[in-house]
Design an enzyme around this catalytic site. Structure first.
Site, short mmCIF file in Angstrom:
data_model
loop_
_atom_site.label_atom_id
_atom_site.label_comp_id
_atom_site.label_asym_id
_atom_site.label_seq_id
_atom_site.Cartn_x
_atom_site.Cartn_y
_atom_site.Cartn_z
N ASP A 94 18.23 -2.01 -9.39
CA ASP A 94 18.68 -0.63 -9.19
C ASP A 94 18.29 -0.08 -7.82
O ASP A 94 17.35 -0.56 -7.18
CB ASP A 94 18.03 0.28 -10.25
CG ASP A 94 18.70 0.16 -11.60
OD1 ASP A 94 19.44 -0.82 -11.82
OD2 ASP A 94 18.47 1.03 -12.45
N HIS A 140 13.86 -3.13 -9.11
CA HIS A 140 14.41 -2.25 -8.07
C HIS A 140 14.44 -2.97 -6.73
O HIS A 140 13.39 -3.32 -6.20
CB HIS A 140 13.58 -0.97 -7.98
CG HIS A 140 13.73 -0.09 -9.18
ND1 HIS A 140 13.04 -0.31 -10.35
CD2 HIS A 140 14.53 0.98 -9.41
CE1 HIS A 140 13.40 0.61 -11.24
NE2 HIS A 140 14.30 1.40 -10.70
ZN LIG Z 1 17.57 4.38 -10.21
#
Ligand SMILES: [Zn+2]
Length: 249
Positions: A54, A200
């Site tokens: 992400d 992430h």
């Molecule tokens: Zn996010």
């Protein structure tokens, strides 16, 4: 049974906790606001899990994650922030060209989304949708709301633009300062077939965070899970959900 009783039973059975709307908004598995994909279908998930990243793309992290995935022959889904994609369209194109999936993670990644109106969410989804389609030439169909928070407005906006909402079943907890060892510890031993992992590769706009631990963890996570007999598969293979719309962008 009255409507309210029906609703109460649904909330309890869907979420296993009597938390109401607030819980439904933040629990990655709760389907009170509509369908959410958070792990693989058992029949499709033998020996497999899915990798998702992400908040990218970023110049520092995403190319290194892609290099590692290529070396290991692993595929992943990248839920990109529109504002970051606009800055780095070449990296978004590379993600797509190397056989990974590009998903919609809103334009601005607002932390105050629960307070926002329908028009705001429609615009967040639509503008990112149009931007990504213009970069990769296909219309994305997977949406992950910021922090997994789903409200009625978020769900409506996703549905309106043809998206399936995807959350996760296992977190790297790498939004906070951490180390590659800690990330691998959270993901390698506990992961089971069908899990959707979230890491992430990027940083939200206007946030200062160093994603280098996440980047360094990708190799050990994939290799560690491989040693346990688990291979990274696409979300489509794991869940049957299509990553892109059938119609041309
Ligand atoms: Zn996010």
């Amino acid at each position: 049974m009255t409507f309210m009783n029906h609703l109460a039973v649904s909330v309890i059975s869907a979420c296993a906790v009597v938390g109401g709307a607030a819980y439904a908004s933040v629990a990655p598995r709760c389907s009170l606001w509509g369908r959410v994909v958070y792990r693989g279908v058992p029949a499709r998930s033998a020996g497999a899990y899915a990798l998702t990243f992400d908040d990218g793309p970023t110049e520092e992290s995403t190319p290194r994650v892609l290099d590692t995935l290529a070396r290991l022959g692993a595929k992943a889904t990248f839920f990109v922030i529109g504002a970051n994609a606009r800055r780095h369209p070449g990296i978004v194109r590379r993600i797509h060209e190397e056989g990974h999936v590009v998903g919609n993670h809103t334009m601005d990644h607002s932390h105050f989304g629960m307070m926002r109106a329908q028009w705001y969410w429609d615009r967040q989804v639509r503008e990112t949708d149009e931007l990504l389609a213009s970069i990769i030439g296909v219309k994305p169909a997977l949406f992950r709301p910021p922090m997994g928070v789903r409200t009625w407005h978020v769900t409506i906006a996703a549905r309106r633009f043809g998206y399936t909402i995807v959350t996760w079943s296992r977190r790297a907890m790498d939004g906070l300062p951490t180390t590659p060892e800690r990330i691998a510890g959270r993901l390698v031993a506990p992961t089971t077939a069908g899990d959707i992992l979230i890491l992430h590769d990027g940083v939200e706009p206007n946030v200062r965070r160093d994603p280098s631990a996440s980047v360094a963890a990708v190799g050990p996570v994939v290799e560690g899970l491989r040693a346990r007999g688990l291979e990274p598969k696409s979300l489509e293979e794991l869940t049957g959900v299509r990553p892109y719309a059938a119609v041309p962008a």
